[in-house]
Design an enzyme around this catalytic site. Structure first.
Site, PDB file in Angstrom:
ATOM      1  N   ASP A 180      47.990-118.206  22.645  1.00  0.00           N
ATOM      2  CA  ASP A 180      47.550-116.828  22.870  1.00  0.00           C
ATOM      3  C   ASP A 180      46.810-116.290  21.648  1.00  0.00           C
ATOM      4  O   ASP A 180      47.390-116.187  20.559  1.00  0.00           O
ATOM      5  CB  ASP A 180      48.779-115.949  23.154  1.00  0.00           C
ATOM      6  CG  ASP A 180      48.407-114.525  23.505  1.00  0.00           C
ATOM      7  OD1 ASP A 180      48.000-114.303  24.666  1.00  0.00           O
ATOM      8  OD2 ASP A 180      48.489-113.640  22.632  1.00  0.00           O
ATOM      9  N   TYR A 224      42.824-110.242  16.293  1.00  0.00           N
ATOM     10  CA  TYR A 224      43.721-110.899  15.332  1.00  0.00           C
ATOM     11  C   TYR A 224      42.934-111.552  14.188  1.00  0.00           C
ATOM     12  O   TYR A 224      43.513-111.902  13.156  1.00  0.00           O
ATOM     13  CB  TYR A 224      44.572-111.977  16.011  1.00  0.00           C
ATOM     14  CG  TYR A 224      45.424-111.517  17.166  1.00  0.00           C
ATOM     15  CD1 TYR A 224      45.843-110.200  17.270  1.00  0.00           C
ATOM     16  CD2 TYR A 224      45.830-112.414  18.165  1.00  0.00           C
ATOM     17  CE1 TYR A 224      46.630-109.780  18.339  1.00  0.00           C
ATOM     18  CE2 TYR A 224      46.613-111.995  19.228  1.00  0.00           C
ATOM     19  CZ  TYR A 224      47.003-110.684  19.320  1.00  0.00           C
ATOM     20  OH  TYR A 224      47.776-110.280  20.376  1.00  0.00           O
ATOM     21  N   LYS A 270      41.416-112.300  23.970  1.00  0.00           N
ATOM     22  CA  LYS A 270      41.369-110.921  24.478  1.00  0.00           C
ATOM     23  C   LYS A 270      40.238-110.172  23.804  1.00  0.00           C
ATOM     24  O   LYS A 270      39.881-110.481  22.671  1.00  0.00           O
ATOM     25  CB  LYS A 270      42.687-110.184  24.186  1.00  0.00           C
ATOM     26  CG  LYS A 270      43.939-111.000  24.359  1.00  0.00           C
ATOM     27  CD  LYS A 270      45.208-110.199  24.171  1.00  0.00           C
ATOM     28  CE  LYS A 270      46.425-111.096  24.103  1.00  0.00           C
ATOM     29  NZ  LYS A 270      46.713-111.663  22.789  1.00  0.00           N
ATOM     30  N   HIS A 319      42.321-106.194  26.177  1.00  0.00           N
ATOM     31  CA  HIS A 319      43.532-106.116  25.347  1.00  0.00           C
ATOM     32  C   HIS A 319      44.331-104.831  25.569  1.00  0.00           C
ATOM     33  O   HIS A 319      45.561-104.827  25.389  1.00  0.00           O
ATOM     34  CB  HIS A 319      43.117-106.245  23.875  1.00  0.00           C
ATOM     35  CG  HIS A 319      44.176-106.744  22.965  1.00  0.00           C
ATOM     36  ND1 HIS A 319      43.929-107.560  21.903  1.00  0.00           N
ATOM     37  CD2 HIS A 319      45.511-106.538  22.921  1.00  0.00           C
ATOM     38  CE1 HIS A 319      45.039-107.834  21.256  1.00  0.00           C
ATOM     39  NE2 HIS A 319      46.021-107.219  21.861  1.00  0.00           N
ATOM     40  N   SER A 335      45.902-106.309  29.556  1.00  0.00           N
ATOM     41  CA  SER A 335      47.096-106.247  28.712  1.00  0.00           C
ATOM     42  C   SER A 335      47.390-104.783  28.403  1.00  0.00           C
ATOM     43  O   SER A 335      46.465-103.995  28.174  1.00  0.00           O
ATOM     44  CB  SER A 335      46.841-107.034  27.419  1.00  0.00           C
ATOM     45  OG  SER A 335      47.946-106.924  26.543  1.00  0.00           O
ATOM     46  N   LYS A 358      58.012-121.810  11.720  1.00  0.00           N
ATOM     47  CA  LYS A 358      59.070-122.776  11.401  1.00  0.00           C
ATOM     48  C   LYS A 358      59.291-123.764  12.546  1.00  0.00           C
ATOM     49  O   LYS A 358      59.539-123.372  13.689  1.00  0.00           O
ATOM     50  CB  LYS A 358      60.382-122.029  11.138  1.00  0.00           C
ATOM     51  CG  LYS A 358      60.327-121.089   9.950  1.00  0.00           C
ATOM     52  CD  LYS A 358      61.732-120.591   9.620  1.00  0.00           C
ATOM     53  CE  LYS A 358      61.715-119.641   8.444  1.00  0.00           C
ATOM     54  NZ  LYS A 358      61.288-118.289   8.792  1.00  0.00           N
TER      55      LYS A 358
HETATM   56  N1  LIG Z   1      48.773-108.036  24.031  1.00  0.00           N
HETATM   57  C1  LIG Z   1      49.273-107.374  23.003  1.00  0.00           C
HETATM   58  O1  LIG Z   1      49.005-106.173  22.816  1.00  0.00           O
HETATM   59  C2  LIG Z   1      50.182-108.080  22.062  1.00  0.00           C
HETATM   60  C3  LIG Z   1      50.277-109.450  22.097  1.00  0.00           C
HETATM   61  N2  LIG Z   1      51.107-110.125  21.244  1.00  0.00           N
HETATM   62  C4  LIG Z   1      51.127-111.599  21.308  1.00  0.00           C
HETATM   63  O2  LIG Z   1      52.465-112.053  21.393  1.00  0.00           O
HETATM   64  C5  LIG Z   1      52.746-112.938  20.318  1.00  0.00           C
HETATM   65  C6  LIG Z   1      54.211-112.898  19.943  1.00  0.00           C
HETATM   66  O3  LIG Z   1      54.595-111.587  19.597  1.00  0.00           O
HETATM   67  P1  LIG Z   1      55.879-111.324  18.710  1.00  0.00           P
HETATM   68  O4  LIG Z   1      56.205-109.880  18.730  1.00  0.00           O
HETATM   69  O5  LIG Z   1      55.699-111.959  17.381  1.00  0.00           O
HETATM   70  O6  LIG Z   1      56.972-112.152  19.526  1.00  0.00           O
HETATM   71  P2  LIG Z   1      58.544-112.361  19.386  1.00  0.00           P
HETATM   72  O7  LIG Z   1      59.282-111.157  19.860  1.00  0.00           O
HETATM   73  O8  LIG Z   1      58.797-113.637  20.063  1.00  0.00           O
HETATM   74  O9  LIG Z   1      58.845-112.483  17.841  1.00  0.00           O
HETATM   75  C7  LIG Z   1      58.520-113.631  17.110  1.00  0.00           C
HETATM   76  C8  LIG Z   1      58.958-113.380  15.681  1.00  0.00           C
HETATM   77  O10 LIG Z   1      60.387-113.333  15.638  1.00  0.00           O
HETATM   78  C9  LIG Z   1      60.831-114.102  14.551  1.00  0.00           C
HETATM   79  N3  LIG Z   1      62.197-114.560  14.846  1.00  0.00           N
HETATM   80  C10 LIG Z   1      62.587-115.483  15.741  1.00  0.00           C
HETATM   81  N4  LIG Z   1      63.911-115.635  15.756  1.00  0.00           N
HETATM   82  C11 LIG Z   1      64.383-114.770  14.850  1.00  0.00           C
HETATM   83  C12 LIG Z   1      65.686-114.451  14.408  1.00  0.00           C
HETATM   84  N5  LIG Z   1      66.751-115.042  14.879  1.00  0.00           N
HETATM   85  N6  LIG Z   1      65.811-113.496  13.454  1.00  0.00           N
HETATM   86  C13 LIG Z   1      64.730-112.868  12.945  1.00  0.00           C
HETATM   87  N7  LIG Z   1      63.476-113.141  13.329  1.00  0.00           N
HETATM   88  C14 LIG Z   1      63.296-114.078  14.269  1.00  0.00           C
HETATM   89  C15 LIG Z   1      59.822-115.222  14.427  1.00  0.00           C
HETATM   90  O11 LIG Z   1      59.814-115.780  13.163  1.00  0.00           O
HETATM   91  C16 LIG Z   1      58.524-114.494  14.750  1.00  0.00           C
HETATM   92  O12 LIG Z   1      57.959-113.925  13.582  1.00  0.00           O
HETATM   93  C17 LIG Z   1      51.770-112.533  19.216  1.00  0.00           C
HETATM   94  O13 LIG Z   1      51.538-113.522  18.259  1.00  0.00           O
HETATM   95  C18 LIG Z   1      50.528-112.242  20.044  1.00  0.00           C
HETATM   96  O14 LIG Z   1      49.886-113.437  20.375  1.00  0.00           O
HETATM   97  C19 LIG Z   1      51.912-109.445  20.376  1.00  0.00           C
HETATM   98  C20 LIG Z   1      51.850-108.075  20.292  1.00  0.00           C
HETATM   99  C21 LIG Z   1      50.951-107.282  21.104  1.00  0.00           C
HETATM  100  O1  LIG Z   2      48.124-107.643  20.141  1.00  0.00           O
HETATM  101  C1  LIG Z   2      48.945-107.151  19.420  1.00  0.00           C
HETATM  102  C2  LIG Z   2      48.925-105.846  18.802  1.00  0.00           C
HETATM  103  C3  LIG Z   2      47.690-105.543  18.073  1.00  0.00           C
HETATM  104  C4  LIG Z   2      46.816-104.605  18.425  1.00  0.00           C
HETATM  105  N1  LIG Z   2      45.822-104.557  17.532  1.00  0.00           N
HETATM  106  C5  LIG Z   2      46.050-105.470  16.590  1.00  0.00           C
HETATM  107  C6  LIG Z   2      45.330-105.799  15.454  1.00  0.00           C
HETATM  108  C7  LIG Z   2      45.799-106.783  14.664  1.00  0.00           C
HETATM  109  C8  LIG Z   2      46.980-107.417  14.977  1.00  0.00           C
HETATM  110  C9  LIG Z   2      47.722-107.081  16.102  1.00  0.00           C
HETATM  111  C10 LIG Z   2      47.226-106.111  16.900  1.00  0.00           C
END
Ligand SMILES: NC(=O)C1=CN([C@@H]2O[C@H](COP(=O)(O)OP(=O)(O)OC[C@H]3O[C@@H](n4cnc5c(N)ncnc54)[C@H](O)[C@@H]3O)[C@@H](O)[C@H]2O)C=CC1
Ligand SMILES: O=CCc1c[nH]c2ccccc12
Length: 296
Positions: free
Chosen positions: A59, A64, A89, A119, A152, A250
């Site tokens: 994704d 990003y 996105k 997005h 999204s 990790k």
């Molecule tokens: N469409 C949108 O607006 C958005 C899309 N995304 C997408 O979703 C992906 C994943 O989002 P996240 O919020 O990072 O997902 P997530 O809720 O799965 O969190 C992953 C994070 O949790 C940490 N983690 C895992 N187990 C843990 C534990 N036991 N204790 C503490 N930390 C722990 C990991 O190291 C990682 O940094 C993003 O990389 C992006 O691609 C994310 C935010 C907004």
């Molecule tokens: O997609 C996740 C949230 C988000 C919205 N705008 C940005 C810019 C940079 C990182 C994450 C995000």
């Protein structure tokens, strides 16, 4: 240790394509706040490792600033293109979606993406503008540059605008989804219209919401299935036909996440998580755009 040999199920989309039921995100942990041209080797290494472990669903997003890293990781992983499912996105360059996709494809070193998403709906509050943007998305799909198209962070009112007069129903709405943000009405809407749900932030109850009312049931089920509460959170999505997108740098954590493919929650267990989770509200993303009184 769960690994590449752990089979990952697919979800069939309304356009006939299939999506692997867990994705690796190159956003949260990896996005660049600064100069996009400064290549992040750690992002390439972690993304390549995730692909090597079987996270064929990746994704990304133009915002990003890590599409170059994702493209490099894909190339170096040497997995046949047709086995991968790559999402990106558009939002920064929403004014010219066709040009935005072409730029993304160049950075990704790909001829097409499997899924292209708008997005967020916050670029406009005008129905006609949303309809015009969606028409461009349909055209890109017609040209084969995006196999599936979706959105999204859309709420029912935004989806209503698009569905009124569209040729192609969005295949997916990628939303923040976890026990503390269950979007009950939106999920019902998705089901009625045949739109699949992707969950970002699926581990939020374990990470940002630790100490909350779902702790007990997540811990209890983790003990029962001999996994971590994170894997219960992922499985809770999968057992509701919702595709979680997670991430980590990790290897151990990624391997642990794959254990979510090795057991199933029963309906009573899902209900227990729902009930405990509904006692708390937590939104971690786009908080500046959503109305703070909006608890959906
Ligand atoms: N469409 C949108 O607006 C958005 C899309 N995304 C997408 O979703 C992906 C994943 O989002 P996240 O919020 O990072 O997902 P997530 O809720 O799965 O969190 C992953 C994070 O949790 C940490 N983690 C895992 N187990 C843990 C534990 N036991 N204790 C503490 N930390 C722990 C990991 O190291 C990682 O940094 C993003 O990389 C992006 O691609 C994310 C935010 C907004
Ligand atoms: O997609 C996740 C949230 C988000 C919205 N705008 C940005 C810019 C940079 C990182 C994450 C995000």
């Amino acid at each position: 240790m769960a690994n590449i040999h752990t089979p990952i199920p697919n979800l069939k989309l309304n356009d006939g394509n299939s999506i692997p039921m867990i994705g690796y995100g190159t956003g949260t942990a990896w996005y660049k706040s600064g100069d996009e041209s400064k290549v992040d080797q750690a992002c390439i290494d972690a993304t390549k490792m995730s692909i090597g472990m079987g996270f064929y669903h990746q994704d990304g997003a133009e915002v990003y600033k890590t599409e170059t890293e994702l493209g490099t990781a894909i190339k170096q992983a040497s997995v046949p293109r047709e086995k991968l499912f790559v999402t990106t996105k558009v939002i920064s360059n929403i004014s010219d979606i066709p040009a935005a996709l072409k730029t993304s494809l160049k950075k990704l070193q790909l001829d097409y993406v499997d899924l292209y998403l708008i997005h967020s709906p916050f670029f406009s509050d005008k129905k006609e503008e949303h309809q015009a943007k969606w028409k461009q998305m349909e055209e890109l799909q017609g040209q084969g540059l995006a196999k599936s198209i979706g959105v999204s962070n859309y709420l029912p009112e935004h989806l209503d605008w698009i569905l009124d007069g569209c040729t192609v129903t969005p295949a997916i709405n990628q939303i923040e989804f976890h026990p503390y943000l269950q979007h009950v009405d939106l999920l019902k809407y998705h089901k009625e219209k045949g739109i699949a749900t992707q969950a970002y932030g699926p581990l939020s109850a374990v990470t940002k919401g630790a100490g909350g009312p779902a702790d007990d049931i997540l811990n209890k089920l983790a003990k029962k299935y001999a996994v971590n509460p994170a894997e219960i959170s992922l499985r809770w999505c999968i057992d509701q036909d919702i595709v979680p997108i997670t991430t980590s740098s990790k290897e151990q954590r990624l391997s642990d996440y794959l254990r979510a493919m090795t057991f199933k929650l029963n309906p009573a267990e899902i209900k227990q998580i729902n009930e405990a989770g509904s006692k708390k509200h937590l939104r971690g993303f786009w908080t500046h755009k959503f109305d703070e009184n909006d608890k959906r």
